[in-house]
Design an enzyme around this catalytic site. Sequence first.
Site, PDB file in Angstrom:
ATOM      1  N   THR A 167       0.632  -1.547   0.347  1.00  0.00           N
ATOM      2  CA  THR A 167      -0.243   0.518  -0.100  1.00  0.00           C
ATOM      3  C   THR A 167       0.774   1.045   0.397  1.00  0.00           C
ATOM      4  O   THR A 167       2.419   0.461   0.942  1.00  0.00           O
ATOM      5  CB  THR A 167      -0.956  -0.107   0.940  1.00  0.00           C
ATOM      6  OG1 THR A 167      -2.224  -1.225   1.485  1.00  0.00           O
ATOM      7  CG2 THR A 167      -1.470   1.596   1.826  1.00  0.00           C
ATOM      8  N   THR A 218      -0.609   1.758   6.461  1.00  0.00           N
ATOM      9  CA  THR A 218      -0.615   0.423   6.231  1.00  0.00           C
ATOM     10  C   THR A 218      -0.416  -0.523   7.505  1.00  0.00           C
ATOM     11  O   THR A 218      -0.110  -0.421   7.526  1.00  0.00           O
ATOM     12  CB  THR A 218       0.613   0.402   4.761  1.00  0.00           C
ATOM     13  OG1 THR A 218       0.817  -0.836   4.919  1.00  0.00           O
ATOM     14  CG2 THR A 218       2.102   0.687   5.797  1.00  0.00           C
TER      15      THR A 218
END
Length: 311
Positions: A167, A218
Amino acid sequence: MLPVVVVHGGAGTVPRERTEQSCAGVKEAARAGYDILQKGGSAIDAVTEAVTLMENNPTYNAGRGSVLNVKGEVEMDALVMDGKTLASGAVSAVRKVANPIQLARLVMEKTKHLCLTAEGASKFARDMGVPEVTEESLITDYAKMRWKKNLEPEANPVESQMGKMGTVGAVAVDKEGNIACATSTGGMINKMEGRVGDTPCVGCGGYADNKIGAVSSTGHGEAIMKVILCRLILFHMEQGKSPQEASDLALAYMKERVEGLGGVVVVDPKGTWAARFSSLQMAWAAVQQDQLHYGLYHGEDFIESVQEQTQ
Ligand code: ASP
């Protein structure tokens, strides 16, 4: 100390053959964001640009390079937030757009809503003139290989996801002291169709408030949502903790309370920054006062001059 940009390329374990490209991508994104701030641009423009670059980079699990859902399709989530007004925009489970972060920004600027999902988000993209891209253009061979591997009966998608995330996210403070965050992801590998993670949820995938600071997160989305990780970090900062102390406290709480691993990039209104993670690795980079810091493993903080790098 202002201004500053800090970016991450996902918490997890980066396979050896991908470490170099993971570090190169975050460095490039942080430099591009900082360049905008140096020219007097806003924090929201800096984080949008940094995340756009990482979405375009197939190394990461966002935009092109996104992980696939259980049906082998790409569904992406993204969030952007402006700390000046607390305005935010998000898209969830969106398909066939190259840059979900830019669509999230359009949701923030052109609608009276905070989040659009799935088909509604695609329709909004068409109405805004955002070009539709083919699903194939977002799918890499690497993502296909991991999808197939995780369909095998003995596979454990959560474990495998914790192993290799990607991410992307960014936080920034501009010359005027305005603060912003942006986060974008393809989500969890082999997720159910329609699964929405932490990334597009305000307070989970990100939060920005000029009065306190900004965070982009994340990690295991379901765990992040249970503890509302980004807002929890800002809560600790409101109580007087530094960005680093607040991140460590919240990440330790998430690990202990719900067995979740993750990582964050954080700034406060003065430009104090932190990049912290409870996973094995997280590619991150920060630029401030013409110095580029970056790292991948715990304890790493390599420093380069921005000037030299951009020539
Ligand atoms: N937080 C993301 C999600 O659960 C995944 C990640 O950060 O790698 O959708």
